[in-house]
Design a protein around this motif. Structure first.
Motif, PDB file in Angstrom:
ATOM      1  N   ARG A 159       0.887  -1.240  -0.006  1.00 20.73           N
ATOM      2  CA  ARG A 159      -0.075   0.082   0.066  1.00 20.73           C
ATOM      3  C   ARG A 159       0.901   1.236  -0.081  1.00 20.73           C
ATOM      4  N   LEU A 187       0.893   3.887  -2.792  1.00 19.32           N
ATOM      5  CA  LEU A 187       0.471   5.255  -2.772  1.00 19.32           C
ATOM      6  C   LEU A 187       1.922   6.260  -3.121  1.00 19.32           C
ATOM      7  N   TYR A 198      -2.338   2.950  -8.202  1.00 20.16           N
ATOM      8  CA  TYR A 198      -3.877   2.528  -7.809  1.00 20.16           C
ATOM      9  C   TYR A 198      -3.973   1.120  -7.617  1.00 20.16           C
ATOM     10  N   ASN A 199      -3.315   0.197  -8.262  1.00 22.33           N
ATOM     11  CA  ASN A 199      -3.697  -1.120  -8.316  1.00 22.33           C
ATOM     12  C   ASN A 199      -2.945  -1.813  -7.042  1.00 22.33           C
ATOM     13  N   PHE A 213      -2.038   0.045  -4.361  1.00 24.07           N
ATOM     14  CA  PHE A 213      -2.685   0.578  -3.116  1.00 24.07           C
ATOM     15  C   PHE A 213      -4.011  -0.280  -2.876  1.00 24.07           C
ATOM     16  N   CYS A 214      -4.841  -0.398  -3.878  1.00 23.96           N
ATOM     17  CA  CYS A 214      -6.319  -1.108  -3.682  1.00 23.96           C
ATOM     18  C   CYS A 214      -6.083  -2.485  -3.426  1.00 23.96           C
ATOM     19  N   SER A 215      -4.976  -3.320  -3.886  1.00 25.02           N
ATOM     20  CA  SER A 215      -5.031  -4.416  -3.667  1.00 25.02           C
ATOM     21  C   SER A 215      -4.491  -4.995  -2.492  1.00 25.02           C
TER      22      SER A 215
END
Length: 46
Positions: free
Chosen positions: A3, A7, A40-41, A43-45
């Motif tokens: 994460r 970020l 984004y991938n 951070f969100c995963s």
């Protein structure tokens, strides 16, 4: 940790987009978009 890396990469990409108001080259635009998507991938995963 994923994460945090996500970020950081997302913020780098967002900063690159902000500086590319007048794009200098197509490669820089692709690099900024790639940083945004990768960040984004990550951070969100995580």
């Amino acid at each position: 940790m994923k994460r945090l890396c996500g970020l950081m990469i997302f913020c780098i990409g967002a900063g690159m987009v902000c500086t590319l108001i007048f794009p200098k080259s197509f490669f820089m635009v692709l690099l900024a978009v790639a940083c945004l998507i990768l960040g984004y991938n990550l951070f969100c995963s995580g």
